[in-house]
Design a protein around this motif. Structure first.
Motif, short mmCIF file in Angstrom:
data_model
loop_
_atom_site.label_atom_id
_atom_site.label_comp_id
_atom_site.label_asym_id
_atom_site.label_seq_id
_atom_site.Cartn_x
_atom_site.Cartn_y
_atom_site.Cartn_z
N GLY A 1 -15.81 -4.23 7.48
CA GLY A 1 -16.59 -4.56 8.67
C GLY A 1 -18.07 -4.26 8.47
O GLY A 1 -18.44 -3.49 7.59
N PRO A 2 -18.92 -4.83 9.31
CA PRO A 2 -20.35 -4.60 9.19
C PRO A 2 -20.80 -3.24 9.71
O PRO A 2 -21.90 -2.79 9.40
N ILE B 1 -23.33 0.23 4.97
CA ILE B 1 -24.06 -0.15 3.76
C ILE B 1 -23.90 0.93 2.71
O ILE B 1 -23.75 2.11 3.00
N ASN B 2 -23.91 0.50 1.47
CA ASN B 2 -23.91 1.39 0.32
C ASN B 2 -25.37 1.64 -0.02
O ASN B 2 -26.05 0.76 -0.54
N THR B 3 -25.89 2.81 0.30
CA THR B 3 -27.32 3.08 0.14
C THR B 3 -27.77 3.07 -1.31
O THR B 3 -28.93 2.82 -1.60
N SER C 1 -20.78 -6.40 -4.05
CA SER C 1 -22.18 -6.71 -4.39
C SER C 1 -22.82 -7.66 -3.39
O SER C 1 -23.76 -8.35 -3.70
N PHE C 2 -22.29 -7.70 -2.18
CA PHE C 2 -22.81 -8.61 -1.16
C PHE C 2 -23.59 -7.84 -0.09
O PHE C 2 -23.30 -6.68 0.19
N THR C 3 -24.53 -8.50 0.51
CA THR C 3 -25.35 -7.91 1.55
C THR C 3 -24.58 -7.87 2.86
O THR C 3 -23.78 -8.74 3.14
N ILE D 1 -23.20 -4.10 1.19
CA ILE D 1 -22.23 -3.72 2.21
C ILE D 1 -21.31 -2.64 1.66
O ILE D 1 -21.05 -2.58 0.46
N GLY D 2 -20.84 -1.76 2.53
CA GLY D 2 -19.98 -0.65 2.12
C GLY D 2 -18.69 -1.12 1.49
O GLY D 2 -18.22 -2.24 1.70
#
Length: 115
Positions: free
Chosen positions: A48-49, A58-60, A75-77, A65-66
């Protein structure tokens, strides 16, 4: 738009206007993982977002995206982050047109010039 001046001479033209925007995933372009059109079909359906606490998922380390319960990082935004925080816009207006003249010659031959 056409105008028949007489039975052997016709003039006319066309006019087109297009307004579009760039989603980041254009045909013939380099592979892009951030385009809205691409994200709709490429993101994992089990991620989920948002996190459970309501923050962005998010993966900082990689700004993607986490991972969620997946074994490998994605590897997607995150599309929600893009829509909420991205200030880049790429909108284009295009006007295209042409004009022509056409002459009917004997024996059914038609001469037409187009600009």
């Amino acid at each position: 738009m056409d105008h028949k001046v007489n039975n052997w001479f016709t003039v006319g033209g066309t006019f087109n206007y297009t307004n579009g925007f760039n989603t980041g995933s254009l045909p013939g372009s380099a592979f892009n993982t951030s385009g809205a059109g691409r994200l709709a079909i490429a993101l994992a359906p089990n991620v989920g977002p948002y996190k459970n606490d309501g923050t962005y998922n998010i993966n900082t380390a990689s700004n993607t995206i986490g991972q969620g319960n997946n074994l490998t990082a994605l590897s997607f935004t995150n599309p929600v982050v893009l829509l909420d925080l991205n200030k880049f816009t790429s909108e284009s207006d295009r006007v295209a047109g042409n004009t022509y003249g056409q002459i009917k010659l004997p024996f059914g031959v038609v001469f037409k010039t187009l600009y």
